[in-house]
Design a protein around this motif. Sequence first.
Motif, short mmCIF file in Angstrom:
data_model
loop_
_atom_site.label_atom_id
_atom_site.label_comp_id
_atom_site.label_asym_id
_atom_site.label_seq_id
_atom_site.Cartn_x
_atom_site.Cartn_y
_atom_site.Cartn_z
N MET A 1 -0.99 -20.02 11.53
CA MET A 1 -1.42 -20.62 10.51
C MET A 1 -2.65 -19.56 9.63
N SER A 2 -2.67 -19.78 8.48
CA SER A 2 -3.72 -18.38 7.28
C SER A 2 -5.01 -19.80 7.14
N LYS A 3 -6.38 -19.09 7.23
CA LYS A 3 -7.65 -19.49 7.12
C LYS A 3 -7.69 -20.25 5.46
N TYR A 4 -6.79 -19.42 4.84
CA TYR A 4 -7.36 -19.68 3.59
C TYR A 4 -6.28 -20.83 3.02
N LYS A 5 -7.10 -21.71 2.04
CA LYS A 5 -6.46 -22.51 1.85
C LYS A 5 -5.81 -22.15 -0.20
N CYS A 6 -6.44 -21.64 -0.47
CA CYS A 6 -6.37 -21.50 -1.61
C CYS A 6 -6.11 -19.63 -2.49
N ILE A 7 -5.31 -18.98 -3.49
CA ILE A 7 -4.84 -17.67 -3.03
C ILE A 7 -5.17 -18.02 -4.09
N ILE A 8 -6.13 -16.85 -4.75
CA ILE A 8 -6.41 -16.14 -6.23
C ILE A 8 -6.30 -15.14 -6.64
N PHE A 9 -5.15 -14.77 -7.63
CA PHE A 9 -4.52 -13.55 -8.50
C PHE A 9 -5.24 -13.21 -8.83
N ASP A 10 -5.58 -11.65 -9.41
CA ASP A 10 -5.70 -11.23 -10.58
C ASP A 10 -4.36 -10.86 -10.60
N CYS A 11 -4.41 -10.41 -12.74
CA CYS A 11 -3.04 -10.60 -13.35
C CYS A 11 -2.67 -9.18 -13.16
N ASP A 12 -3.51 -8.55 -13.70
CA ASP A 12 -2.87 -7.02 -14.09
C ASP A 12 -3.05 -6.21 -13.34
N GLY A 13 -2.08 -5.69 -12.76
CA GLY A 13 -2.02 -5.01 -11.90
C GLY A 13 -1.62 -5.55 -10.42
N VAL A 14 -1.72 -6.62 -10.28
CA VAL A 14 -1.27 -7.47 -8.80
C VAL A 14 -0.58 -7.99 -9.76
N LEU A 15 0.20 -8.44 -10.67
CA LEU A 15 1.13 -10.48 -11.24
C LEU A 15 1.64 -8.98 -12.18
N ILE A 16 1.39 -8.42 -12.41
CA ILE A 16 2.20 -7.79 -13.66
C ILE A 16 2.03 -6.21 -13.53
N ASP A 17 2.54 -5.69 -13.94
CA ASP A 17 2.42 -3.96 -14.51
C ASP A 17 2.44 -3.51 -15.58
N SER A 18 0.75 -3.65 -15.58
CA SER A 18 1.13 -3.47 -17.63
C SER A 18 -0.42 -2.33 -17.62
N GLU A 19 -0.96 -2.11 -16.74
CA GLU A 19 -2.40 -1.60 -16.99
C GLU A 19 -1.72 0.05 -17.43
N THR A 20 -0.59 0.89 -16.97
CA THR A 20 -0.52 1.85 -17.79
C THR A 20 0.01 1.62 -20.06
N ILE A 21 0.45 0.57 -19.45
CA ILE A 21 1.16 0.06 -21.16
C ILE A 21 -0.22 0.17 -21.97
N ALA A 22 -1.45 -0.51 -21.78
CA ALA A 22 -2.26 -1.44 -22.13
C ALA A 22 -3.39 -0.01 -22.67
N ILE A 23 -3.62 1.15 -20.94
CA ILE A 23 -4.47 1.70 -21.88
C ILE A 23 -3.89 2.60 -22.58
N SER A 24 -2.75 3.46 -22.24
CA SER A 24 -2.27 4.05 -22.95
C SER A 24 -2.55 3.83 -25.00
N THR A 25 -1.56 2.32 -24.89
CA THR A 25 -2.03 1.85 -26.21
C THR A 25 -3.51 2.49 -27.08
N LEU A 26 -4.19 1.50 -26.41
CA LEU A 26 -6.09 2.07 -26.50
C LEU A 26 -5.99 3.19 -26.42
N VAL A 27 -5.88 4.63 -25.27
CA VAL A 27 -6.25 5.69 -25.39
C VAL A 27 -5.70 5.83 -27.24
N ASP A 28 -3.99 5.81 -27.64
CA ASP A 28 -3.47 6.30 -28.72
C ASP A 28 -4.25 6.26 -29.59
#
Length: 211
Positions: A1-28
Amino acid sequence: MSKYKCIIFDCDGVLIDSETIAISTLVDMANNLGANMILEDSIISLKGKALNYCMDLISKLIGKPLPETFEKDYRTNTFKAFKEEIQPIKGIKGVVENLKVPFCVASSGPENKIRLNLEITGLLPYFENKIFSCYAIQKWKPEPDVFLWAAKTMGYKPEECLVIEDSISGVKAAKEGGFDVFGYTEHDYKNELKDKATKTFKTMSKLPGML
């Protein structure tokens, strides 16, 4: 049994593959103003950084304040790109579908961006009413506030929760708040997380067995 009672996910790069898209837009956008940023280097150096940090950097590179509409234009451009290109992180849907403990998402992005990207990738139903944005409290990673807020709202102490992160700023924020943190390393280009996170893993299929 896991000792963890709750999991907190980051979003960008953990749930969704978004960081390359966002940084590419920013660099442009930055290079249109004369910043002369290199995309490949920026994907590494800006990973996990708050937009305010990135905007300050661009302003220094061009030697003048950014246009007043820069952030608004950036959001417009990234939202369009996300709708066309964004994908969930491979294997993440199976992970959240089978979790036996409560979970939520805590991200540096504004809530409308988080919701849009989770909706596009089919993950929003799993996180409805469990979205925590740094913009809501005006505190950004590596400060731990968003994780502390998420844990308290979900009804748990930091030591009862596990944070899943992919950036060094996110790992630092979790550790500062008293959380265990597992580092997702598929895009950890500089191998930064190994010595900072509680544990690391490279594919989402490994996460359930680590809990």
